[in-house]
Write a protein that holds these residues in place. Structure first.
Motif, mmCIF file in Angstrom:
data_model
loop_
_atom_site.group_PDB
_atom_site.id
_atom_site.type_symbol
_atom_site.label_atom_id
_atom_site.label_comp_id
_atom_site.label_asym_id
_atom_site.label_seq_id
_atom_site.Cartn_x
_atom_site.Cartn_y
_atom_site.Cartn_z
ATOM 1 N N UNK A 145 -32.028 -10.792 -39.610
ATOM 2 C CA UNK A 145 -30.814 -11.255 -40.290
ATOM 3 C C UNK A 145 -29.806 -11.837 -39.306
ATOM 4 N N UNK A 146 -29.682 -11.219 -38.143
ATOM 5 C CA UNK A 146 -28.744 -11.725 -37.137
ATOM 6 C C UNK A 146 -29.190 -13.087 -36.612
ATOM 7 N N UNK A 147 -30.477 -13.213 -36.292
ATOM 8 C CA UNK A 147 -30.992 -14.490 -35.801
ATOM 9 C C UNK A 147 -30.798 -15.593 -36.836
ATOM 10 N N UNK A 148 -31.078 -15.268 -38.080
ATOM 11 C CA UNK A 148 -30.910 -16.267 -39.141
ATOM 12 C C UNK A 148 -29.456 -16.718 -39.222
ATOM 13 N N UNK A 149 -28.529 -15.773 -39.154
ATOM 14 C CA UNK A 149 -27.112 -16.118 -39.221
ATOM 15 C C UNK A 149 -26.647 -16.935 -38.030
#
Length: 391
Positions: A145-149
């Motif tokens: 989720x962090x990488x996607x954001x």
């Protein structure tokens, strides 16, 4: 390798003049529309000069792009950090703290020196697969989720042309696990075995099923003895006063008479009774750290009560799951549990907090059988063949 851009440009003849339109990147890596007039004798000459000029423009763009795209480290400590700070009103401090931890431990050591446009889907696949072998599914999901954001913000800032995170390829499977819960008897046992100073806090926590930070955020002005209510107005995280998790969390709670009496007695015995004093506080009157209380108040009480606790599974949130389950067993009403826990989405209540007890399944099948009036049937049942039916 960095992905290169290529454009042919747009040639236009108007008013006796040939015009070439194209885009270039500025020093920040953003696109800027340009146009220039070409000194041409005819269309053939214009097309030749267009090709020559666009070779130069494309080379310039790709060279400028290589210089302007920041490294992963530069981005997350610069533009991304500023973006998160601008969104701070919608991000809990605990969420930002979690981001920093994931970056420091997992992402910066791996991608810190790489330019954003050099990080490929295969790089992310290798990272997530590696972390999946060593860490819990929840950690891997948080990394995803962090990488996607991070990469979505980079794309919106025109620093990269596409996001290397591919949901179908990278989204980790998170198997649903049963949350530990306490029985009513176990909770009563904890009341008797917890440090006396924190007994009332534990009672309020168990009866209201609020988040620990919200319980520690209660001030005496939030408590109405006459109305038997507590207003959830703030929360405490790492000893700091912060906003509640969601707007739905900002509610007025009914307090049973026995809890009202416990709070009244607690106030009489407290050194801090002012309207803005915390109901449950440190010895100096300052806000408590929920993590400190978990380690030095809750864990010892669980151990004394003989309740086995898992790794990071038996914090104060245990009472929230237990309260939701107890209320569901009493009412069989998911909507009532949602309102009680002040969840913004009923899906959160149904998927995480309300796990169907075995007896609910039994009740369901018994009721369906009753509705079908199965008791009147004699088995085995037979159905006449088509040829045996009376014409």
């Amino acid at each position: 390798m960095a992905r290169k851009t290529y454009q042919e440009g747009s040639l236009e003849y108007k008013g006796g003049t040939w015009t070439l339109r194209y885009r270039t990147r500025d020093g920040e890596g953003s696109w800027v529309k340009r146009r220039e007039y070409l000194d041409c004798q005819n269309e053939r000459d214009a097309l030749r000069k267009q090709r020559q000029r666009m070779v130069e423009i494309n080379a310039q763009n790709n060279g400028a792009r290589a210089r302007s795209v920041p490294t992963f480290s530069e981005f997350v400590t610069g533009l991304w950090r500023k973006t998160m700070e601008n969104k701070k009103a919608s991000k809990k401090p605990s969420t930002l703290y979690g981001y920093d931890s994931l970056l420091k431990v997992h992402l910066l050591p791996r991608f810190g020196k790489k330019r954003l446009d050099e990080i490929s889907p295969s790089d992310l696949s290798e990272l997530l697969a590696e972390k999946g072998e060593k860490y819990a599914a929840r950690t891997v999901r948080n990394l995803y989720n962090l990488l996607k954001g991070v990469f979505q913000i980079a794309k919106e800032l025109d620093l990269i042309e596409s996001v290397p995170v591919r949901p179908k390829l990278h989204r980790p499977a998170c198997p649903r696990t049963s949350k530990p819960r306490l029985t009513a008897e176990e909770i009563r046992r904890l009341f008797a075995l917890v440090d006396e100073r924190w007994q009332v806090m534990l009672v309020v926590l168990a009866v209201t099923s609020r988040r620990a930070g919200e319980i520690l955020g209660f001030q005496w002005r939030d408590f109405s003895e006459r109305e038997a209510t507590l207003d959830v107005m703030r929360s405490v995280w790492r000893g700091r006063v912060v906003d509640v998790k969601t707007e739905a969390s900002r509610v007025r709670l009914h307090v049973p008479d026995v809890v009202v009496e416990a709070l009244r007695s607690h106030r009489i015995n407290s050194e801090f009774r002012g309207a803005e004093d915390f109901i449950f506080c440190r010895e100096d009157g300052q806000a408590c750290d929920p993590d400190h209380l978990r380690r030095y108040v809750l864990y010892p009480a669980l151990d004394r009560a003989g309740i086995r606790r898992g790794d990071r599974t038996h914090g104060f949130h245990l009472f929230r799951h237990s309260g939701g389950r107890l209320l569901y067993e009493l009412t069989r009403d998911v909507k009532a549990v949602q309102d009680y826990l002040a969840h913004a989405q009923i899906g959160t209540t149904a998927d995480i907090y309300v796990e169907m007890p075995e007896e609910v399944g039994r009740e369901a099948t018994e009721r369906i059988a009753e509705a079908l009036n199965l008791e009147t049937l004699n088995f085995p049942l037979t159905v006449p063949l088509e040829s045996e039916r009376i014409q």
